[in-house]
Every structure is written in structure tokens, then in C-alpha cells.
Enzyme design. Structure first.
Site, PDB file in Angstrom:
ATOM      1  N   HIS A 282      31.642  26.788 -78.718  1.00 20.95           N
ATOM      2  CA  HIS A 282      31.491  25.376 -78.358  1.00 20.95           C
ATOM      3  C   HIS A 282      30.351  24.732 -79.118  1.00 20.95           C
ATOM      4  O   HIS A 282      29.311  25.338 -79.343  1.00 20.95           O
ATOM      5  CB  HIS A 282      31.383  25.166 -76.845  1.00 20.95           C
ATOM      6  CG  HIS A 282      30.172  25.731 -76.177  1.00 20.95           C
ATOM      7  ND1 HIS A 282      28.976  25.058 -76.120  1.00 20.95           N
ATOM      8  CD2 HIS A 282      29.975  26.898 -75.520  1.00 20.95           C
ATOM      9  CE1 HIS A 282      28.096  25.787 -75.443  1.00 20.95           C
ATOM     10  NE2 HIS A 282      28.671  26.912 -75.078  1.00 20.95           N
ATOM     11  N   ASP A 294      23.191  29.339 -77.388  1.00 24.19           N
ATOM     12  CA  ASP A 294      24.287  28.742 -76.617  1.00 24.19           C
ATOM     13  C   ASP A 294      24.599  27.366 -77.170  1.00 24.19           C
ATOM     14  O   ASP A 294      24.033  26.384 -76.720  1.00 24.19           O
ATOM     15  CB  ASP A 294      23.874  28.678 -75.141  1.00 24.19           C
ATOM     16  CG  ASP A 294      25.025  28.262 -74.241  1.00 24.19           C
ATOM     17  OD1 ASP A 294      26.166  28.249 -74.711  1.00 24.19           O
ATOM     18  OD2 ASP A 294      24.764  27.944 -73.064  1.00 24.19           O
ATOM     19  N   GLU A 328      31.836  21.767 -73.580  1.00 24.00           N
ATOM     20  CA  GLU A 328      32.063  22.980 -72.785  1.00 24.00           C
ATOM     21  C   GLU A 328      31.110  23.029 -71.601  1.00 24.00           C
ATOM     22  O   GLU A 328      31.496  23.379 -70.480  1.00 24.00           O
ATOM     23  CB  GLU A 328      31.861  24.227 -73.667  1.00 24.00           C
ATOM     24  CG  GLU A 328      32.169  25.560 -72.976  1.00 24.00           C
ATOM     25  CD  GLU A 328      31.004  26.174 -72.199  1.00 24.00           C
ATOM     26  OE1 GLU A 328      31.237  27.101 -71.422  1.00 24.00           O
ATOM     27  OE2 GLU A 328      29.847  25.716 -72.364  1.00 24.00           O
ATOM     28  N   GLU A 329      29.856  22.681 -71.873  1.00 28.13           N
ATOM     29  CA  GLU A 329      28.806  22.872 -70.865  1.00 28.13           C
ATOM     30  C   GLU A 329      29.052  22.083 -69.586  1.00 28.13           C
ATOM     31  O   GLU A 329      28.575  22.454 -68.526  1.00 28.13           O
ATOM     32  CB  GLU A 329      27.439  22.480 -71.440  1.00 28.13           C
ATOM     33  CG  GLU A 329      26.928  23.416 -72.534  1.00 28.13           C
ATOM     34  CD  GLU A 329      26.560  24.800 -72.016  1.00 28.13           C
ATOM     35  OE1 GLU A 329      26.713  25.057 -70.806  1.00 28.13           O
ATOM     36  OE2 GLU A 329      26.129  25.629 -72.838  1.00 28.13           O
ATOM     37  N   ASP A 356      30.728  33.103 -77.178  1.00 28.42           N
ATOM     38  CA  ASP A 356      29.851  32.219 -76.398  1.00 28.42           C
ATOM     39  C   ASP A 356      28.999  33.028 -75.425  1.00 28.42           C
ATOM     40  O   ASP A 356      29.024  32.803 -74.223  1.00 28.42           O
ATOM     41  CB  ASP A 356      30.681  31.164 -75.646  1.00 28.42           C
ATOM     42  CG  ASP A 356      29.785  30.214 -74.839  1.00 28.42           C
ATOM     43  OD1 ASP A 356      28.599  30.077 -75.191  1.00 28.42           O
ATOM     44  OD2 ASP A 356      30.278  29.613 -73.872  1.00 28.42           O
ATOM     45  N   HIS A 427      20.123  27.863 -71.372  1.00 30.54           N
ATOM     46  CA  HIS A 427      19.902  26.522 -70.809  1.00 30.54           C
ATOM     47  C   HIS A 427      18.427  26.178 -70.604  1.00 30.54           C
ATOM     48  O   HIS A 427      18.088  25.465 -69.661  1.00 30.54           O
ATOM     49  CB  HIS A 427      20.659  26.356 -69.476  1.00 30.54           C
ATOM     50  CG  HIS A 427      22.150  26.506 -69.605  1.00 30.54           C
ATOM     51  ND1 HIS A 427      23.004  26.414 -68.531  1.00 30.54           N
ATOM     52  CD2 HIS A 427      22.934  26.709 -70.687  1.00 30.54           C
ATOM     53  CE1 HIS A 427      24.250  26.582 -68.945  1.00 30.54           C
ATOM     54  NE2 HIS A 427      24.244  26.765 -70.246  1.00 30.54           N
TER      55      HIS A 427
HETATM   56 ZN    ZN Z   1      27.865  28.428 -73.914  1.00 28.94          ZN
END
Ligand code: ZN
Length: 469
Positions: A282, A294, A328-329, A356, A427
């Protein structure tokens, strides 16, 4: 990594295998030999690192629908063209948009001091003057859901659930419920706000953001993640038995829905171009880091894999399609809209797979194949085993975005990375390029190129996998 002797053994073994059982084996010796060459070339000279370096330096944070996202979409198209893809295009998707403002939290009493927090994705703010309320603690989201409303009303619900560190990342599932469902439960019970212990495995003093369920929540309340040390602090204050009162000052901005894009690049099949092997990652990221793990690393791994296959003297039999999913998130938005739009073509997708899970070494090869096709995975394993990869299970989702295809019966491959450290950075502002090891990315590309080439080139197909519903 000492590969040479192992490779020699593998080649000898394959040659023997080809003689005795060639007719029964779906992958030809010739295809396996090409895959082996690609694998060794990837270990020597693949350069996924420069792709993730470029994305993090030249674009940086790229939350869905943001200015950074727009630049990422332009970057991805340019990069794919530069890497020699035959066809590069975008498909527009519609995404909810949100801007992070500030989030401050401090204990007012009994022991006044500041706390380090971060808003969860799409959190509302506090009133301009802030809000002050007592903390009520829950061990996990279920306890909050089951609590009587009067215990929660007017208070700040604090979900204090620790995440367990594992190689597979399976500690994430049990911990993430507080983030995904906590705000809804808090709002229904008229809490003043929600705070959660960050869903992460580090003890650094920054919080882990991430998406929560917001659809249909009538009176959403501010939702914050506390850094692990700050969750410890709050826990220790609560243990002293006096009411703990916290002041929150949060400002965020919900924007109108807007466009984002799936960016798609193809190596066009030489015989059956309408048949496709889909590999993906993503393109969007959270806003506080540069999204190196990520999912910049995943973007780089699948792009470099396709570049290596494009360098072969001829195109694979069927099309290799790289999809860089948008949004995606915030709920697999790009993948869902892709599958919706291409419903009629799902039977042409031989399989899907996604990278991912950061930038760790691949250690396990999972699949989702009909039993009659297990031989193919076994043959792939002969080339993957020398990379330190063992055979896993047949329950792979293929990755978050791929799971949307898998739900419609499309077969999947899962090259499982070591996720021991992944949730230290996931994140957070600390998801940055220095966490990516160029040598480990080479091992990743080596595995991806074996799987992707063989799936694009093999003569037979992989059937369909019956879905549960
Ligand atoms: Zn991800």
C-alpha cells in the site's frame, strides 16, 4: 548467508526430480532454473532499498487524500516508468479525509504532569477550551463494552491492554480491539473521551496512532493513544486509589471526502496478457513517520521484483500486475474499490500477494491454494528453502489488501516476514528509513521474485479456493 553449497544441492535435486516426475510436476525445470537465476541475482544486486529511500526522502508521510498522498501517486507512476514497466496507470478512489492538529494531555490531579499522546485516526477534537475529566480504567475493550453506562458517563475511558511481542505479530489482533472499537463503545456510554495504551511493543515515549471504527457513531468523542511509558504512569497513579483527573486539549479537522488513487504498473504477459498475477503493497501511510516500514519497504520490494522480471529476455507468459493500493490504513479502501470495479475479471487473477509487514527477513511461506495445487508450493519451496524460509500453513490472507480478493476465492501466497520488531515502530513517528536494512531487502526480493516469476510464467493455473461464506 552461505548460499552456494545449498544452491548446488538444490539444483542437483531439481534435476533428479525433473527426470523422475516431470510429467506430474506443474512447474517446468526450465522455469525453475530461470527462477533460481533470478533469486541469486536478487541476492547479489537487487536494490529495493533505493526505492524506499526515494519514497521516504522525496515524498515522506502520505495519509490518504493528503497532499503527500498526491505526491506519492505522482512519484509511483514516474518510478514505475523509470523501472521499465510496460504500462502504468491509476484508478481513482474516493476516500474520507482528516487532518491531525495537536493533542495535549496532562494529569491535573493528584500528581500533575504531562502525558505523551497521539490522536487516533479520524478522532474529533475537544472543545476549544479543552476538557477535564476523571479516568476510569478497563483491562481491554470487552470490559468497556460490558461496563454499565453510569460507570463511564462523563469520564475518560482508559483501555490499558498490553500487546505481546511475537515473531508472527499475532499479539496485534488481541490488542487492537481497543483502538478499533474503543471509541465507539466510549461514545455509546457518553464518555468524555477515550484513551488507550498504544498498540505496540516498544517502551519509547511516543504513541502509536491507527484507524478506528467511526461509521455511524453518532456523538464521537476524542480518542487518543498514550505512549507505553505514559500508560505505565497513569496505571501507577490509579493503583494509588485516588481519582486521577486528566485534562485534554485536542484539535483535529475532518475534511470532505476526496480523491486518492490505486497506482498500477504491469509487465505485460507474452501469451495470455489478460491473465494476471497480482503483487502489491500500500502506498498510503500514517502521517507522523515517513512510512518506511509501513509500507514503503513493501512498495519497494514488489516494484523491484517486477523490475527484475522485466529485465528477462522475454516477458512472462501472463501479466505481472503491481498494485500500490491507496488508503489501506483507513480500511482497505483502495483494495475494496478495486475488487468492486473489477468483479467480472476476478477469475483471470491467478493469485494475489502483498508485502505489508515491514522490512524483516522472510522466514515462512504461507499459501491459500486448493489442495490439488500444493505440489506447486512444494516446488517453489525448493528455491525458497535456501533463503532460510520454511513452509507455513495454507491459511494465508495474502496480506491486508489481498484479503479482499481472497474473500472472493482468489488463491494467495504469503511471504511472511519476521515481525519481532515491527510493532516497536508501527504507526509512530519512529517509522523511518534507518529501520530498513538493505541486505534484508535483498533476501525479500529474492523470495518475491521466485514466487512472482513462477506464478506469472507457469503453464497451468492455481484454481479457486472455496470461501467460507
Ligand atoms: Zn501497512
Amino acid at each position: 548467508m552461505k548460499l552456494r553449497p545449498l544452491l548446488a544441492m538444490t539444483s542437483g535435486f531439481l534435476a533428479a526430480l525433473a527426470v523422475t516426475t516431470a510429467a506430474a510436476k506443474p512447474l517446468s525445470q526450465e522455469d525453475l532454473s530461470v527462477a533460481e537465476v533470478l533469486r541469486d541475482r536478487a541476492l547479489e544486486s537487487s536494490d529495493a532499498y533505493s526505492i524506499v529511500e526515494s519514497l521516504t526522502v522525496e515524498v515522506g508521510p502520505r495519509p490518504a487524500g493528503s497532499e503527500g498522498d498526491r505526491r506519492a501517486v505522482a512519484w509511483a507512476q514516474e518510478k514505475m516508468k523509470a523501472l521499465g514497466f510496460d504500462r502504468v496507470y491509476t484508478e481513482q478512489i474516493e476516500v474520507p479525509r482528516w487532518n491531525r492538529g495537536h493533542a495535549h494531555a496532562r494529569v491535573v490531579s493528584p500528581f500533575p504532569q504531562p502525558l505523551v499522546v497521539s490522536s487516533l485516526g479520524y478522532s474529533v477534537g475537544t472543545p476549544e477550551e479543552g476538557l477535564t475529566a476523571e479516568i476510569v480504567e478497563f483491562s481491554d475493550v470487552s470490559e468497556l463494552i460490558e461496563a454499565p453506562a453510569e460507570k463511564v458517563r462523563g469520564k475518560i475511558a482508559f483501555i490499558n491492554k498490553r500487546m505481546e511481542r511475537t515473531r508472527t505479530g499475532e499479539g496485534y489482533g488481541p490488542a487492537v480491539g481497543g483502538r478499533s472499537r474503543g471509541m465507539r463503545a466510549a461514545a455509546e456510554k457518553e464518555a468524555a473521551a477515550l484513551m488507550i495504551r498504544s498498540v505496540g511493543t516498544d517502551s519509547d515515549r511516543f504513541a502509536h496512532t491507527g484507524m478506528m471504527s467511526i461509521d455511524g457513531v453518532e456523538n464521537p468523542v476524542p480518542a487518543l493513544a498514550l505512549s507505553a511509558p505514559d500508560a505505565n504512569l497513569l496505571e501507577a497513579m490509579l493503583e494509588r486509589g485516588q481519582p486521577v483527573v486528566v485534562n485534554l486539549d485536542v484539535h483535529n479537522q475532518r475534511l470532505e471526502d476526496g480523491p486518492s488513487f490505486n497506482v498500477i504498473g504491469e509487465i505485460t504477459g507474452r501469451e495470455n496478457p489478460e491473465e494476471v498475477m497480482i503483487i502489491g503493497a500500500h502506498l498510503d501511510s500514517w502521517d507522523e513517520g515517513t512510512g518506511a516500514l509501513d509500507d514503503g519497504a513493501g512498495v519497494a520490494i514488489v516494484m523491484e521484483t517486477a523490475r527484475m522480471i522485466a529485465e528477462l529476455p522475454q516477458r512472462p507468459r501472463r501479466t505481472l500486475r503491481v498494485i500500490l493500493y491507496g488508503a489501506e490504513e483507513i480500511g482497505l479502501v483502495g483494495a475494496k474499490q478495486y475488487v468492486e470495479r473489477h468483479q467480472g475479471e476476478l477469475d483471470n487473477i491467478i493469485a494475489v500477494s502483498e508485502s505489508d509487514f515491514g522490512a524483516g527477513k522472510i522466514w515462512r511461506f504461507d499459501t491459500r491454494l486448493p489442495e490439488t495445487k500444493f505440489d506447486i508450493a512444494d516446488q517453489m519451496m525448493q528455491l525458497l528453502a535456501p533463503l532460510g524460509i520454511k513452509r507455513g500453513n495454507n491459511q494465508s490472507s495474502g496480506g491486508p489488501d489481498s484479503s479482499v480478493f481472497v474473500a472472493r476465492g482468489v488463491p494467495a501466497f504469503g511471504l511472511y516476514q519476521d515481525g519481532t520488531d515491527y510493532f516497536d515502530y508501527h504507526h509512530t513517528p519512529n517509522d523511518t528509513l534507518d529501520k530498513v536494512d538493505p541486505e534484508i531487502l535483498k533476501q525479500n526480493v529474492a523470495a518475491w521474485v521466485v514466487m512472482s516469476f513462477l506464478a506469472s510464467e507457469m503453464e497451468g493455473d492455481l484454481g479457486r479456493v472455496p470461501t467460507e461464506n
